[in-house]
Structures are given as structure tokens and as C-alpha cells.
Write a protein that holds these residues in place. Sequence first.
Motif, short mmCIF file in Angstrom:
data_model
loop_
_atom_site.label_atom_id
_atom_site.label_comp_id
_atom_site.label_asym_id
_atom_site.label_seq_id
_atom_site.Cartn_x
_atom_site.Cartn_y
_atom_site.Cartn_z
N UNK A 1 1.78 17.31 -3.88
CA UNK A 1 1.97 18.46 -2.98
C UNK A 1 0.93 18.55 -1.87
N UNK A 2 -0.26 18.01 -2.09
CA UNK A 2 -1.28 18.05 -1.04
C UNK A 2 -1.24 16.83 -0.12
N UNK A 3 -0.34 15.91 -0.39
CA UNK A 3 -0.13 14.72 0.45
C UNK A 3 -1.42 13.92 0.63
N UNK A 4 -2.14 13.68 -0.47
CA UNK A 4 -3.38 12.91 -0.36
C UNK A 4 -3.17 11.43 -0.69
N UNK A 5 -2.06 11.08 -1.34
CA UNK A 5 -1.86 9.70 -1.78
C UNK A 5 -1.28 8.83 -0.68
N UNK A 6 -2.09 7.92 -0.18
CA UNK A 6 -1.69 6.93 0.81
C UNK A 6 -0.90 7.55 1.97
N UNK A 7 -1.46 8.56 2.63
CA UNK A 7 -0.73 9.23 3.70
C UNK A 7 -0.44 8.29 4.86
N UNK A 8 0.69 8.51 5.52
CA UNK A 8 1.06 7.69 6.67
C UNK A 8 1.75 6.40 6.31
N UNK A 9 1.97 6.17 5.02
CA UNK A 9 2.65 4.94 4.56
C UNK A 9 4.00 5.32 3.95
N UNK A 10 4.92 4.39 3.97
CA UNK A 10 6.21 4.47 3.29
C UNK A 10 7.14 5.54 3.82
N UNK A 11 6.62 6.74 4.08
CA UNK A 11 7.45 7.85 4.53
C UNK A 11 7.38 8.07 6.03
N UNK B 1 -9.07 13.66 -9.18
CA UNK B 1 -9.42 15.07 -9.37
C UNK B 1 -10.32 15.56 -8.24
N UNK B 2 -11.33 14.77 -7.92
CA UNK B 2 -12.26 15.16 -6.85
C UNK B 2 -11.54 15.15 -5.51
N UNK B 3 -10.78 14.12 -5.24
CA UNK B 3 -10.07 14.02 -3.96
C UNK B 3 -9.08 15.17 -3.79
N UNK B 4 -8.36 15.49 -4.86
CA UNK B 4 -7.39 16.59 -4.80
C UNK B 4 -8.08 17.92 -4.54
N UNK B 5 -9.22 18.13 -5.16
CA UNK B 5 -9.93 19.39 -4.98
C UNK B 5 -10.41 19.58 -3.55
N UNK B 6 -10.69 18.49 -2.84
CA UNK B 6 -11.23 18.58 -1.49
C UNK B 6 -10.24 18.13 -0.41
N UNK B 7 -9.03 17.77 -0.79
CA UNK B 7 -8.03 17.35 0.19
C UNK B 7 -8.37 16.03 0.87
N UNK B 8 -9.03 15.13 0.15
CA UNK B 8 -9.42 13.83 0.72
C UNK B 8 -8.34 12.80 0.44
N UNK B 9 -7.88 12.08 1.43
CA UNK B 9 -6.85 11.06 1.19
C UNK B 9 -7.38 9.91 0.34
N UNK B 10 -6.48 9.33 -0.46
CA UNK B 10 -6.82 8.21 -1.34
C UNK B 10 -5.84 7.07 -1.08
N UNK B 11 -6.38 5.88 -0.85
CA UNK B 11 -5.55 4.70 -0.59
C UNK B 11 -5.72 3.72 -1.76
N UNK B 12 -4.73 3.63 -2.66
CA UNK B 12 -4.81 2.66 -3.76
C UNK B 12 -4.70 1.24 -3.22
#
Length: 472
Positions: free
Chosen positions: A462-472, A72-83
Motif C-alpha cells: 500500500x505504501x508503494x515502496x517495493x521496486x517503484x517505477x518498475x513493472x507497472x 519493517x524499517x523501510x515501511x515505517x519511513x516510506x523508503x523505497x526498496x529494490x530487491x
Amino acid sequence: MSAALPSGPVAGGGVVVLDELAAVLSPGALVVDPAALLARSHDEAAAPAADGPGALALVRARDVADVSATLRVAHAHGVPVVPQGALSGLAGAADAVPGCLLLDLSGMDRVLRIDPVDQVAVVEPGVLVADLQAAAAAAGLFYPPDPASAARATVGGTIATNAGGMRCVKYGVTRDFVRSLQVVLADGTVIDTRAATVKAVAGYDLTGLVVGSEGTLAVVTQATLRLLPAPGPERGVSASFGSVESALAAAAQIVAGEHGPSTLELLDGVVAGAVARYAPSAGVPSDAGAWLLAVTDERGDAGPTLDAYAAAMRSAGALQVDIGSSPEALDGLLAARRAFQPAMRALRGGSLNGDVSVPRSQLGALITRLGEIAERHGVLVATGGHVGDGNLHPVVAFAPDDPAQATAARAAMHDVLLLARSLGGTVTGEHGIGVEKLEALDSELGPEVRALQRAIKSAFDPSAILNPGKKL
């Protein structure tokens, strides 16, 4: 704020994010110590991402509430998250990206339920695969997925990569055993992907989409996994051969025979020699041209099956045949296969570890042409792996402190990926894409499929915050 700021410069927006996270996370879950961030910045891929701005913070999630709050916090601020799980991956899928939140799920490690009636396990993502297997076995049940890193790999990580392993020839990959998932979407919303029933055909297969998505679509916080009745004890036969061609001929006979194996593994001559030096007690002849292992887990008397495996190996020209007629004896044979990756890395100090998959009919061509790639680039390339389903692990060994060798190794692995595609195969059978194989995807999948995949990503995130630069 309960956490101290990192020692390096943090943008004003980063301070706000940290303040908000500290207010909503479990006590001690937010970590900003630079050493801790560095320790969680890379998985076991040989070539980590280039140095540069690192992670903003590490979140050691305790439960689904921590995961939801983080997103929720990351989405609100557009911060990428790496699980992340145990960081045992080999494709860079868990590597940090600049300014990201590292979301460590390894602390969510409870086996919540083993159900012998429904034959399912309900677990959190941080449960180790080996611990899940042990819990299932204690109930007289069986969880077949068995990656080589089972003692270290988390269930969540294997779901993220759709991991395979040595039993795939009989049982399939992780996706075949995932019944349902609880996941957290990019905006923090918690959903279940489907009902936990055996049959469920309502709507699209969101479970199948999340499995293998490498943390780019959603974060898995609970998994309901299919279990099987316990099989018989594992027993098997190994043999050394003068050539890979002879070992492949034996493997073809075994696959086509009436006694289907639960494991069928090959080591080429280079790997066999490396294993003989690294683990001499495994008993692999140092001068073998190839080595083959066939295992059965059938119930009852396995004598006829072991005899059939040994006969197939001898008819193909086996030089030495060893029979493991008990689980204890088989452990000695399996030790050779388990030593594959560390033995190859020990040759030069570093290695690139591929996982290409081709039709079984193309295995001979793949292995022959790997030798041509090695000669062309002046590097050491060897292979072994799951010959029963055509999924081999080409390894390029190199000295990591020699820039010329590292460059040559990278070029050689690039050619290995192209070779697999030219033989009708794929660049990854089980390790995933991460960052290591991104450049190969467009040519394998084509623009139409890639566009469809990116549209799915956009729908989930839609904001592309989940593990950007991977898989795609």
C-alpha cells in the motif's frame, strides 16, 4: 551506529533509517560505501537509468530476518526498496531508484533440501540456477528452467522475471516449476504463499502472482521448486540455410513431427555472421542465411529422432547439417547459440536486447519486418532465439558512445515492440518489463487490466515502496 555515513549529503530522515537498520541487521550487512552502491546500481540492460541521486544504502541480507527487518524499517519511513540478485537481468528491473535501499539477496545462497521422494528442491533466492541444476542432477533429478545466464543468474532473479530459456519449447517457464514461496511483504511480514503439496487449490494463487512480479509485490526468501526425473543425455542436429524462410520451414516440420524437441533455436544471417567472427570454433558458416539447432533429451536410442531432425532440415534446403550424437558433440553445437548475445554486442560495442514473443505462424513476418525497421532507422537489427515457442530476441547493435546511434537504436527497439504487438504477440516473453518496456504496457494490456494490476500492487504494497517505477 556501526556503519559510516555516505560521503554525499544524506537527509536527516536518511540518517535515522541508517541508524535503525544498523541496530537490527546482521553485522556487516549494512553497506554505505559509494563505490559499493554504484556497483550494485544497474543490471545488464543497455540503457541504465539517468544519473541523479543514488541509493541510500545497500543491505547484504544473510537470512530472512535481515530481509524482514529491512522492510519493517523501510515501511515505517516510506523508503523505497529494490530487491536484487546477480544483476544479470536485461530490462532494468534491479536498477536503483533515488534514495532507495538496495536489498542484495545473492548471499542467501543455500540449497536447503533436495527431496527425491517429493521431487522438490527447497532453496534460498541467491542460489545460482546452474548450482541448483547440479544439485538436482546429483540426486538423479532435473530442474528444467535453463536461461542463457544460468551460470550467473540466481533462482530468486529468475522467479522475479519468470525466466525462460532454451528448454521452454518442451518444459515451459520458471512459473511451471515453482511449488511454493516464502516471501516477505512490504511491511516485513513473512508468509508462505501456499502449501508445499502437489495439489493445493485453497484461496487465490499468490505464488503465481509473485512469480514474474519483479520484486514489486513481495521479496522471495525461500522457494520450493518442482523437480523431474532426470531425462536422457542431450543430443542434437544443427544446420545452416540460405534463408530464414528455409530454416523456419524446417522448424515447422520438426515441431509438427512425432519427435518433439527439448530445444529448437534459430539464428538469422546477421547473427550467424557475428557468431562466426566472435566464436569461429563454433563452426557456424559466416555466409549462412540462417542457422537452426534442434535438441532432444529423450532416453535411449536417439538415432531415429536425430535422423528425423536432419531429414526435416535437408528437405527444407539445408546447406550443411551437423549431428551431435553425444552430449560432448552437442556442446560444440550449443556453443554457437550461447555466443549469440556477446557476439552481437561485440559488433558495435553496445546492444539493446529484446525478447518479444509472437505466434509461431507470425515468425516469418516478424523477421522480415525487423529488416524494414533496421533500414528505416539506419541501425543494425538482428534476431534469433526460441523459434519453437515463438520467443525471439531482436538485438539492436549500436556504438554506445555515439548519441545519434543510441537514439536511433532506442527508436528502433520501440518499433520492434510495436511490431510484436501488431502480430498478436507480446513485448516480453521472458526478460520482464523493468524500466525498458514500461511505455509499451498500456497499449498491450489495456486500461482495465492495468487498473486491476495496480489494485493488486496496492493490496500487497500500500505504501508503494517495493521496486517503484518498475513493472507497472
